[in-house]
Scaffold this motif. Structure first.
Motif, PDB file in Angstrom:
ATOM      1  N   ASP A 156      -1.358   2.783  -4.423  1.00  0.00           N
ATOM      2  CA  ASP A 156      -2.593   2.260  -3.836  1.00  0.00           C
ATOM      3  C   ASP A 156      -2.791   2.960  -2.499  1.00  0.00           C
ATOM      4  O   ASP A 156      -2.215   2.571  -1.478  1.00  0.00           O
ATOM      5  N   ASP A 158      -5.019   3.904   0.573  1.00  0.00           N
ATOM      6  CA  ASP A 158      -6.170   3.300   1.238  1.00  0.00           C
ATOM      7  C   ASP A 158      -6.353   3.891   2.622  1.00  0.00           C
ATOM      8  O   ASP A 158      -5.448   3.851   3.460  1.00  0.00           O
ATOM      9  N   HIS A 159      -7.532   4.433   2.865  1.00  0.00           N
ATOM     10  CA  HIS A 159      -7.877   5.009   4.162  1.00  0.00           C
ATOM     11  C   HIS A 159      -7.709   3.982   5.291  1.00  0.00           C
ATOM     12  O   HIS A 159      -7.350   4.344   6.424  1.00  0.00           O
ATOM     13  N   GLU A 160      -7.952   2.715   5.013  1.00  0.00           N
ATOM     14  CA  GLU A 160      -7.873   1.666   6.021  1.00  0.00           C
ATOM     15  C   GLU A 160      -6.475   1.537   6.621  1.00  0.00           C
ATOM     16  O   GLU A 160      -6.319   1.018   7.729  1.00  0.00           O
ATOM     17  N   GLU A 161      -5.452   1.991   5.905  1.00  0.00           N
ATOM     18  CA  GLU A 161      -4.083   1.917   6.424  1.00  0.00           C
ATOM     19  C   GLU A 161      -3.886   2.754   7.679  1.00  0.00           C
ATOM     20  O   GLU A 161      -2.914   2.572   8.410  1.00  0.00           O
ATOM     21  N   CYS A 168     -12.810   5.175  -4.848  1.00  0.00           N
ATOM     22  CA  CYS A 168     -13.880   4.761  -3.938  1.00  0.00           C
ATOM     23  C   CYS A 168     -14.271   5.918  -3.036  1.00  0.00           C
ATOM     24  O   CYS A 168     -13.421   6.543  -2.396  1.00  0.00           O
ATOM     25  N   SER A 220      -4.993   3.884  -7.309  1.00  0.00           N
ATOM     26  CA  SER A 220      -6.174   3.493  -6.555  1.00  0.00           C
ATOM     27  C   SER A 220      -6.281   4.416  -5.348  1.00  0.00           C
ATOM     28  O   SER A 220      -5.322   4.562  -4.590  1.00  0.00           O
ATOM     29  N   THR A 277     -12.823   5.036   3.139  1.00  0.00           N
ATOM     30  CA  THR A 277     -13.797   4.165   3.789  1.00  0.00           C
ATOM     31  C   THR A 277     -14.889   5.020   4.399  1.00  0.00           C
ATOM     32  O   THR A 277     -14.651   5.740   5.370  1.00  0.00           O
ATOM     33  N   LYS A 281       0.847  -1.179   0.000  1.00  0.00           N
ATOM     34  CA  LYS A 281       0.000   0.000   0.000  1.00  0.00           C
ATOM     35  C   LYS A 281       0.893   1.243   0.000  1.00  0.00           C
ATOM     36  O   LYS A 281       2.081   1.183   0.321  1.00  0.00           O
ATOM     37  N   ARG A 317      -8.882   5.141  -2.170  1.00  0.00           N
ATOM     38  CA  ARG A 317     -10.059   4.598  -1.484  1.00  0.00           C
ATOM     39  C   ARG A 317     -10.278   5.288  -0.144  1.00  0.00           C
ATOM     40  O   ARG A 317      -9.378   5.331   0.698  1.00  0.00           O
TER      41      ARG A 317
END
Length: 287
Positions: A82, A84-87, A180, A127, A131, A57, A129
């Motif tokens: 990539d 990603d907010h989840e990180e 996303c 990507s 969340t 990520k 994203r």
């Protein structure tokens, strides 16, 4: 990421031991190898290191800058990102609201700096994203859309190149774009058409979309999941082979012009499906 760092430092430790043995061999009159021969990691080309980093990520990829001098700036020229907010998920005694706020602030700071330091126009894959369930209020998806909008406006594309029609235009290298929970205005559709001339894979998930058409001369796969449209009236691409529309809503009839399409999936409410028609494809009936 922990395993990656562990393996890296294990390899470094092995080379340090080899270097020590080499020095001792030299002191004793042995031949030995030079330190540059032993430093195999630093000898790897950027393209190979970028391939390794592409499995990470974005936050993990940036963190590799602390591994060694050789890695300090590699993340800035990665061909794939990539984000990603989840990180940025946190655990602890703080309330869920406070954790969500801190997560977003960390994610916001990181992504703003990343978009500023990396030239998105030179990426092959992006990507981004957010969340929705973990993002705080105040239309955070609009702010995330703003990052992409600024990247579109200020990033430098390839040098102008000549096309078959005699016209020259600048174009991003981007082949894959997944977004996303973004708020995408009319300028996004214009940019896909005019600047993303190499884009082959576009996926939008849980996005709020204000543009009215998706037009591309290069798209091969288009996936729209739970997107909310004001007036999507046209999807046109002579190269499109796969179209998936799952969930979401639209307030206008939409015409799909895709003579090369081989896979069409509509998993939407009946009222939405009835507003979609497919032209120039005699093998597929009008819905």
């Amino acid at each position: 990421m922990d395993l990656f760092i562990s393996l890296f430092f294990r390899a470094r430790r092995t080379m340090e031991i080899e270097d020590t043995a080499t020095k001792r061999a030299r002191e004793r009159g042995g031949s030995g190898r030079s330190a540059s021969d032993a430093d195999r990691l630093s000898a790897l080309p950027d393209s190979l290191l970028h391939t390794v980093m592409s499995f990470l990520k974005a936050r993990q990829a940036v963190q590799t800058c602390v591994l060694a001098t050789r890695w300090r700036h590699l993340w800035r020229s990665m061909p794939c990102l990539d984000v990603d907010h989840e990180e940025f998920c946190r655990t602890g005694a703080a309330s869920s609201k406070d954790r969500a706020k801190q997560e977003w602030e960390d994610f916001e700071d990181f992504t703003s700096n990343l978009m500023h330091r990396c030239n998105v126009a030179l990426l092959e894959s992006l990507s981004l994203r957010v969340t929705h369930s973990r993002a705080p209020g105040f239309h955070r998806h609009k702010q995330a859309g703003g990052w992409l909008r600024r990247a579109m406006k200020y990033c430098t594309p390839d040098l102008p190149r000549q096309h078959a029609d005699g016209l020259s235009s600048s174009s991003w290298r981007l082949k894959r774009l997944h977004l996303c929970n973004m708020a995408l205005d009319a300028r996004f559709g214009n940019h896909v058409r005019s600047a993303c001339r190499s884009l082959e894979d576009l996926e939008l998930e849980d996005c709020t979309c204000a543009f009215q058409a998706i037009t591309s001369g290069s798209l091969k796969s288009l996936v729209l999941k739970n997107c909310w449209w004001n007036y999507l009236t046209e999807i046109t691409s002579p190269t499109l082979k796969r179209l998936v529309v799952a969930g979401g809503s639209n307030n206008a009839p939409c015409v799909v012009v895709a003579p090369a399409i081989a896979h069409l999936c509509l998993d939407v409410p009946l009222y939405f499906a009835r507003s979609i028609s497919v032209n120039r494809m005699p093998s597929l009936p009008r819905l």
